[in-house]
Design an enzyme around this catalytic site. Structure first.
Site, PDB file in Angstrom:
ATOM      1  N   ASP A   1      22.196  67.306  65.357  1.00  0.00           N
ATOM      2  CA  ASP A   1      21.356  66.286  64.710  1.00  0.00           C
ATOM      3  C   ASP A   1      21.200  66.604  63.225  1.00  0.00           C
ATOM      4  O   ASP A   1      21.303  67.763  62.818  1.00  0.00           O
ATOM      5  CB  ASP A   1      19.981  66.268  65.404  1.00  0.00           C
ATOM      6  CG  ASP A   1      19.228  64.971  65.119  1.00  0.00           C
ATOM      7  OD1 ASP A   1      19.811  64.043  64.516  1.00  0.00           O
ATOM      8  OD2 ASP A   1      18.045  64.897  65.487  1.00  0.00           O
ATOM      9  N   GLY A   2      20.929  65.569  62.438  1.00  0.00           N
ATOM     10  CA  GLY A   2      20.576  65.784  61.036  1.00  0.00           C
ATOM     11  C   GLY A   2      21.645  65.413  60.021  1.00  0.00           C
ATOM     12  O   GLY A   2      21.476  65.679  58.827  1.00  0.00           O
TER      13      GLY A   2
ATOM     14  N   ASN B   1      23.517  55.582  71.184  1.00  0.00           N
ATOM     15  CA  ASN B   1      23.981  55.487  69.790  1.00  0.00           C
ATOM     16  C   ASN B   1      24.634  54.138  69.446  1.00  0.00           C
ATOM     17  O   ASN B   1      24.793  53.808  68.267  1.00  0.00           O
ATOM     18  CB  ASN B   1      24.942  56.631  69.432  1.00  0.00           C
ATOM     19  CG  ASN B   1      24.262  57.963  69.206  1.00  0.00           C
ATOM     20  OD1 ASN B   1      24.865  59.026  69.376  1.00  0.00           O
ATOM     21  ND2 ASN B   1      22.980  57.952  68.826  1.00  0.00           N
TER      22      ASN B   1
HETATM   23  C1  FPP Z   1      23.027  62.938  64.520  1.00  0.00           C
HETATM   24  O1  FPP Z   1      22.801  62.788  63.165  1.00  0.00           O
HETATM   25  C2  FPP Z   1      24.419  62.991  64.840  1.00  0.00           C
HETATM   26  C3  FPP Z   1      25.106  62.027  65.516  1.00  0.00           C
HETATM   27  C4  FPP Z   1      24.538  60.776  65.999  1.00  0.00           C
HETATM   28  C5  FPP Z   1      26.499  62.162  65.855  1.00  0.00           C
HETATM   29  C6  FPP Z   1      27.110  63.509  65.746  1.00  0.00           C
HETATM   30  C7  FPP Z   1      28.429  63.294  65.161  1.00  0.00           C
HETATM   31  C8  FPP Z   1      29.101  64.136  64.379  1.00  0.00           C
HETATM   32  C9  FPP Z   1      28.688  65.513  64.088  1.00  0.00           C
HETATM   33  C10 FPP Z   1      30.365  63.697  63.725  1.00  0.00           C
HETATM   34  C11 FPP Z   1      31.434  63.268  64.653  1.00  0.00           C
HETATM   35  C12 FPP Z   1      31.859  64.334  65.565  1.00  0.00           C
HETATM   36  C13 FPP Z   1      33.112  64.501  65.984  1.00  0.00           C
HETATM   37  C14 FPP Z   1      33.430  65.557  66.959  1.00  0.00           C
HETATM   38  C15 FPP Z   1      34.212  63.669  65.484  1.00  0.00           C
HETATM   39  P1  FPP Z   1      21.810  61.635  62.731  1.00  0.00           P
HETATM   40  O2  FPP Z   1      22.641  60.542  62.155  1.00  0.00           O
HETATM   41  O3  FPP Z   1      20.946  61.226  63.867  1.00  0.00           O
HETATM   42  O4  FPP Z   1      20.980  62.354  61.628  1.00  0.00           O
HETATM   43  P2  FPP Z   1      19.485  62.000  61.192  1.00  0.00           P
HETATM   44  O5  FPP Z   1      18.624  62.231  62.392  1.00  0.00           O
HETATM   45  O6  FPP Z   1      19.221  62.958  60.074  1.00  0.00           O
HETATM   46  O7  FPP Z   1      19.510  60.559  60.740  1.00  0.00           O
END
Ligand code: FPP
Length: 238
Positions: free
Chosen positions: A16-17, A64
């Site tokens: 996350d993050g 998501n």
């Molecule tokens: C959360 O960050 C992360 C995700 C929803 C997706 C995780 C994806 C990746 C690390 C990239 C893709 C991975 C691969 C393996 C290709 P957030 O957007 O919720 O962050 P925030 O809470 O700070 O808004």
């Protein structure tokens, strides 16, 4: 591979993050996801170095899809690029790519790239990188229940034969051991529908560090925290 002095065979991470990481730099959220994707192989290497065989990452949840279409499209594109661009690194590291989730619902381009990379790495033995994609813990339990019900209907198993061991055979990947440790980056105190069955007795480690900044040193801190835990699995201290 080094000795696994931390006693962790399977590490699962809620990454996350990415959005906050980008925001803090005045960048678009997509830049955060890109940085997050670039961190995956780095952490896989460190995980191997610490003697951990299985790494499972929550890359895209069943919830998501509610994000703006542009962001969802960007994540799917990153997945496609990841499976293509990182394939040589996975081969070099002798890591098998694996996936859990409702994979059929992923867009073709992302799904086909994923399946191709899984096939190409299927004989690798030094590590297993499992991506949870279109994954939800509740969806996994429902899907398992449906598979079991179909077996009952077909007369292949008696309804009252079901126990916990048998139920596990209907999960997305019955070979995946339960994670000893689940890490969540960027500070939120929840499990967000991740590995609900498998996490029953996992230790949790939550850090304020944002996923793109989560590095070998932060991983080591998580493992050191785990090493100090007293795991009783509902029993009493021996
Ligand atoms: C959360 O960050 C992360 C995700 C929803 C997706 C995780 C994806 C990746 C690390 C990239 C893709 C991975 C691969 C393996 C290709 P957030 O957007 O919720 O962050 P925030 O809470 O700070 O808004």
């Amino acid at each position: 591979m080094s000795d696994n002095s931390f006693g962790v065979n399977h590490l699962a991470i809620i990454m996350d993050g990415n959005g906050r990481w980008a925001q803090a730099r005045g960048l678009e959220r997509s830049a955060g996801h890109k940085a997050g994707a670039e961190n995956v192989l780095k952490i896989m290497r460190s995980v191997k170095e610490f003697g951990i065989k299985y790494l499972t990452l929550y890359a895209f949840s069943t919830e998501n899809w509610k994000r703006p279409a542009e962001e969802v499209g960007g994540l799917m594109k990153l997945l496609k690029e990841f499976t293509f661009n990182q394939l040589p690194a996975m081969q070099k590291e002798d890591v098998r790519l694996n996936a859990i989730g409702r994979l059929d619902a992923l867009p073709d381009a992302a799904r086909l790239g994923l399946l191709a990379a899984m096939k190409a790495t299927r004989n690798n033995r030094s590590g297993v990188l499992t991506l949870a994609l279109n994954y939800g813990g509740r969806a996994e339990l429902v899907d398992a229940a449906v598979k079991f019900a179909q077996e009952v209907k077909a007369g292949r198993v008696a309804p009252d034969a079901l126990d916990e061991n048998m139920f596990e055979k209907y999960l997305y990947d019955p070979e995946l051991p339960p994670p000893e440790l689940v890490v969540r980056t960027s500070g939120e105190l929840r499990i967000s529908n991740f590995l609900l069955w498998q996490m029953a007795y996992s230790e949790l480690y939550i850090t304020d560090v944002l996923w793109p900044d989560f590095d070998r040193h932060e991983l080591q801190k998580a493992l050191e925290s785990f090493r100090g835990r007293d795991r009783r699995f509902g029993g009493v201290k021996k």
